[in-house]
Design an enzyme around this catalytic site. Structure first.
Site, short mmCIF file in Angstrom:
data_model
loop_
_atom_site.label_atom_id
_atom_site.label_comp_id
_atom_site.label_asym_id
_atom_site.label_seq_id
_atom_site.Cartn_x
_atom_site.Cartn_y
_atom_site.Cartn_z
NE ARG A 135 -4.40 7.01 -6.97
CZ ARG A 135 -4.53 6.54 -5.44
NH1 ARG A 135 -4.14 7.53 -4.57
NH2 ARG A 135 -4.54 5.36 -5.23
CG HIS A 165 -0.68 2.22 -9.35
ND1 HIS A 165 -0.95 1.73 -8.02
CD2 HIS A 165 -1.68 3.01 -9.59
CE1 HIS A 165 -1.85 2.24 -7.37
NE2 HIS A 165 -2.37 2.98 -8.45
CG ASP A 221 -2.01 0.98 1.06
OD1 ASP A 221 -2.44 1.25 -0.12
OD2 ASP A 221 -2.72 1.38 2.05
CB THR A 228 -12.95 -8.22 -4.44
OG1 THR A 228 -12.73 -8.20 -2.98
CG2 THR A 228 -12.57 -9.67 -4.78
CG LEU A 284 -5.92 -7.51 8.58
CD1 LEU A 284 -6.23 -8.97 9.43
CD2 LEU A 284 -4.31 -7.69 8.53
CB SER A 285 -7.58 -3.80 2.93
OG SER A 285 -7.30 -2.54 3.74
CG ASN A 322 -7.82 -2.13 -4.89
OD1 ASN A 322 -6.98 -2.96 -4.84
ND2 ASN A 322 -8.25 -1.11 -4.15
C1 IPE Z 1 -5.32 -2.91 -0.12
O1 IPE Z 1 -5.16 -1.39 -0.56
C2 IPE Z 1 -5.19 -3.31 -1.66
C3 IPE Z 1 -4.09 -3.54 -2.05
C4 IPE Z 1 -2.76 -3.31 -1.63
C5 IPE Z 1 -3.95 -4.17 -3.63
P1 IPE Z 1 -6.30 -0.49 -0.43
O2 IPE Z 1 -5.67 1.13 -0.50
O3 IPE Z 1 -7.05 -0.64 -1.56
O4 IPE Z 1 -6.71 -0.77 0.96
P2 IPE Z 1 -7.94 0.29 1.70
O5 IPE Z 1 -8.68 1.01 0.67
O6 IPE Z 1 -6.99 1.43 2.16
O7 IPE Z 1 -8.31 -0.38 2.83
C1 IPE Z 2 -1.65 0.21 -3.34
O1 IPE Z 2 -1.48 1.58 -3.18
C2 IPE Z 2 -2.04 -0.39 -4.82
C3 IPE Z 2 -3.20 -0.85 -5.17
C4 IPE Z 2 -4.19 -0.91 -4.12
C5 IPE Z 2 -3.40 -1.41 -6.29
P1 IPE Z 2 -2.76 2.65 -3.24
O2 IPE Z 2 -3.00 2.81 -4.57
O3 IPE Z 2 -3.89 2.26 -2.48
O4 IPE Z 2 -2.01 3.99 -2.88
P2 IPE Z 2 -2.53 4.82 -1.79
O5 IPE Z 2 -3.07 4.23 -0.40
O6 IPE Z 2 -3.79 5.77 -2.40
O7 IPE Z 2 -1.21 5.76 -1.16
MG MG Z 3 -4.17 2.49 -0.48
#
Ligand code: IPE
Ligand code: IPE
Ligand code: MG
Length: 241
Positions: A30, A34, A17, A63, A193-194, A65
């Site tokens: 963003r 990635h 994350d 799921t 834990l998402s 995302n």
């Molecule tokens: C968890 O991160 C999913 C992945 C790292 C793929 P998210 O950024 O999507 O989780 P939340 O929304 O903060 O819980």
């Molecule tokens: C995790 O990074 C990657 C995915 C969920 C694919 P994020 O995109 O959630 O990054 P933040 O949490 O917005 O910084």
């Molecule tokens: Mg995130």
């Protein structure tokens, strides 16, 4: 740094994350976060091989995302395809075995084709298993598992009302052939834990770090593994296991 294999976690799971914040902190879109995140995966694979880790699970797309803007979803899957195009031969040469956990529904066809190619090409490799969790969610996985148990029972004409046991559910998770998670790492500062490997992490040691995923490097992994080594794990007993 040499780490005794006895104190190594058998299965490390990582919630990668912080990509978005890494990019916005630099005034970048963003997607650049990635992109840098996929470089961090490359680095992680090399360090994991060097250390001798045997199983790592990487949370690449949940799921949940799918709620993100279509343009971000598109760029995540494009980067995944690019990653496989560029890195597969090298990954294969290093003995990495790629597997996938998650639902195949909704994953763009082209991405799925490349993921399948990576799985097929690396299926006999033995150095390390990299479990790519893509379109993964624990709730969906557990529901899938229960449905598989029911399907199997109806096929075998076993009474459907026989109680379902823990083993039945375990045996039908996407990860049925993997050990339970010993160490779960979440980067990016959030302590949740998402929906990631909830069943498999029932007794995992949970390690949360503020380091954003694109900045997670060799030292960051060693720090997490050192912390893991210092944990006293009793699994409900009074003695350390
Ligand atoms: C968890 O991160 C999913 C992945 C790292 C793929 P998210 O950024 O999507 O989780 P939340 O929304 O903060 O819980
Ligand atoms: C995790 O990074 C990657 C995915 C969920 C694919 P994020 O995109 O959630 O990054 P933040 O949490 O917005 O910084
Ligand atoms: Mg995130």
């Amino acid at each position: 740094m040499q780490i005794l294999s006895k104190s190594l976690p058998k299965h490390v799971a990582i919630i990668m994350d912080g990509n978005g914040r890494w990019a916005s902190g630099r005034g970048l879109p963003r997607v650049e976060g990635h992109r840098e995140g996929s470089n961090a995966i490359k680095r992680l694979l090399d360090t994991s091989l060097e250390i001798g880790l045997k199983v790592i699970s990487l949370y690449a797309f949940s799921t949940e995302n799918w709620k993100r803007p279509p343009s971000e979803i598109h760029s995540i899957y494009s980067l995944l395809e690019e990653f496989i195009d560029k890195e597969l031969d090298d990954i294969h040469r290093k003995g990495v075995k790629i597997i996938h956990s998650g639902s195949r529904d909704k994953i763009p066809k082209n991405s799925l084709k490349k993921v399948d190619l990576a799985i097929e090409q690396t299926q006999k490799n033995k150095s390390i298993i990299v479990n790519f969790c893509l379109n993964y969610g624990s709730h969906a996985e557990i529901v899938h598992s229960v449905n598989e148990v029911l399907k199997e029972r109806s096929n075998k004409e076993k009474p459907l009302d026989t109680k379902i046991k823990e083993k039945d559910i375990e045996n039908h998770l996407y990860t049925y052939h993997l050990p339970d998670v010993d160490l779960l790492i979440r980067t990016g500062g959030e302590k949740r834990l998402s929906n990631f490997l909830l069943w498999q992490s029932a007794y995992a040691e949970l390690y949360f770090t503020d380091v954003l995923w694109p900045d997670f490097d060799k030292d960051s992994l060693h720090t997490a593994l050192d912390w893991f080594k210092s944990r006293v794990r009793k699994f409900g007993d009074v003695k350390q296991k």
